[in-house]
Design a protein around this motif. Sequence first.
Motif, PDB file in Angstrom:
ATOM      1  N   LEU A   1       0.119   0.027  -1.062  1.00  0.00           N
ATOM      2  CA  LEU A   1       1.093   0.374   0.090  1.00  0.00           C
ATOM      3  C   LEU A   1       2.420  -0.535  -0.084  1.00  0.00           C
TER       4      LEU A   1
ATOM      5  N   CYS B   1       6.169   0.093  -0.517  1.00  0.00           N
ATOM      6  CA  CYS B   1       7.236  -0.608   0.445  1.00  0.00           C
ATOM      7  C   CYS B   1       8.562  -1.027   0.052  1.00  0.00           C
TER       8      CYS B   1
ATOM      9  N   HIS C   1       9.371  -1.054  -2.868  1.00  0.00           N
ATOM     10  CA  HIS C   1      10.265  -0.053  -3.904  1.00  0.00           C
ATOM     11  C   HIS C   1      11.182   0.657  -2.932  1.00  0.00           C
TER      12      HIS C   1
ATOM     13  N   VAL D   1      15.304   3.456  -0.551  1.00  0.00           N
ATOM     14  CA  VAL D   1      15.993   4.204   0.275  1.00  0.00           C
ATOM     15  C   VAL D   1      17.362   3.539   0.936  1.00  0.00           C
TER      16      VAL D   1
ATOM     17  N   TYR E   1      12.000  -1.009   9.733  1.00  0.00           N
ATOM     18  CA  TYR E   1      11.032   0.191   9.954  1.00  0.00           C
ATOM     19  C   TYR E   1       9.721  -0.120   8.610  1.00  0.00           C
TER      20      TYR E   1
ATOM     21  N   ALA F   1       5.849  -0.472   9.642  1.00  0.00           N
ATOM     22  CA  ALA F   1       4.513   0.677   9.015  1.00  0.00           C
ATOM     23  C   ALA F   1       3.614  -0.136   8.252  1.00  0.00           C
ATOM     24  N   SER F   2       4.299  -0.582   8.107  1.00  0.00           N
ATOM     25  CA  SER F   2       3.078  -1.949   7.076  1.00  0.00           C
ATOM     26  C   SER F   2       2.354  -2.086   7.416  1.00  0.00           C
TER      27      SER F   2
ATOM     28  N   ILE G   1       0.798  -1.522  10.133  1.00  0.00           N
ATOM     29  CA  ILE G   1       0.284   0.002  11.178  1.00  0.00           C
ATOM     30  C   ILE G   1      -0.678   0.000   9.616  1.00  0.00           C
ATOM     31  N   ALA G   2      -0.017   0.104   8.866  1.00  0.00           N
ATOM     32  CA  ALA G   2      -0.520   0.878   7.555  1.00  0.00           C
ATOM     33  C   ALA G   2      -2.205  -0.067   7.477  1.00  0.00           C
TER      34      ALA G   2
ATOM     35  N   VAL H   1      -4.511   0.246   9.654  1.00  0.00           N
ATOM     36  CA  VAL H   1      -5.315   1.371   9.814  1.00  0.00           C
ATOM     37  C   VAL H   1      -6.767   1.260   8.121  1.00  0.00           C
TER      38      VAL H   1
END
Lengths: 120, 136
Positions: free
Chosen positions: B86, B90, B92, B97, B121, B125-126, B128-129, B132
């Motif tokens: 992950l 991210c 990369h 992007v 972002y 997002a990282s 949160i991931a 989880v």
Amino acid sequence: MGSDRNISLSAALGYKGDGPFLTYILHRIGGSALFIFFTIYILSLLGAESMHTLMGNWVFQVVFLVFGLFHAINGLRITILDLWPKLIEHYRAAINIEWAAYILVVAFALFIVLRNAFGG
Amino acid sequence: MATRTLPLSKRGFNFEVFMWAFTRFTVIAMYGLLLAGIIGGLIASAQTGANFGDILYWAFFPNLAENPLGQIWMTILAKLMVIAFLLSACGHGVHGVLEILDDYFTSAGARRWARNFVITYAVVASLIAMYVIWTS
């Protein structure tokens, strides 16, 4: 800082870059698809039911795998040619090998997805 | 076609060179983790008798309800590998992007906003991931 580019869409689509240009464009589309997949994946992990349903949809899985796998396999070719620059002389052969590998991998992936979608 | 190679010492070490190297190294890390994942899939396939294709399918879409490997693949090692993948993806992806957005956002202000947004972002997002994945 601004751009002076003034290229119409039809002119851009008519650009005869052949195989290398096609892989370049597909690599970008694949990267964007993976970025969207990553977002949906995180939302799905968080428990968003709509995203969970979307991830289970076979059309979504097919689109993600077709573009995502191309990004991964094309990236491998780019990395190999970057790390061993002497191989750049054979870049067209490398692209042909890449397509052959991609077709094999994506066919296997689509077979699994479609078999899961339609039973069997 | 003659190839041109320039040693790193002559290229200079600026941000562009750093990000080029970073993107290459993260992708090599991802290929390594993918290979380890495929080998893990083969082992899981041998242990459970499940079809190798199904194992890969469950690995790609692990939170689908009918995933029978939910408990098997979530070992500490698997969690650490998924988190490493992950973070590599991210790092990369952020560079990729931004590379695409820089081609379309040509003003300095728009590029700065795109950069701030994408990096924020990716960090959120990282986090949160990782939470989880680690607590699942």
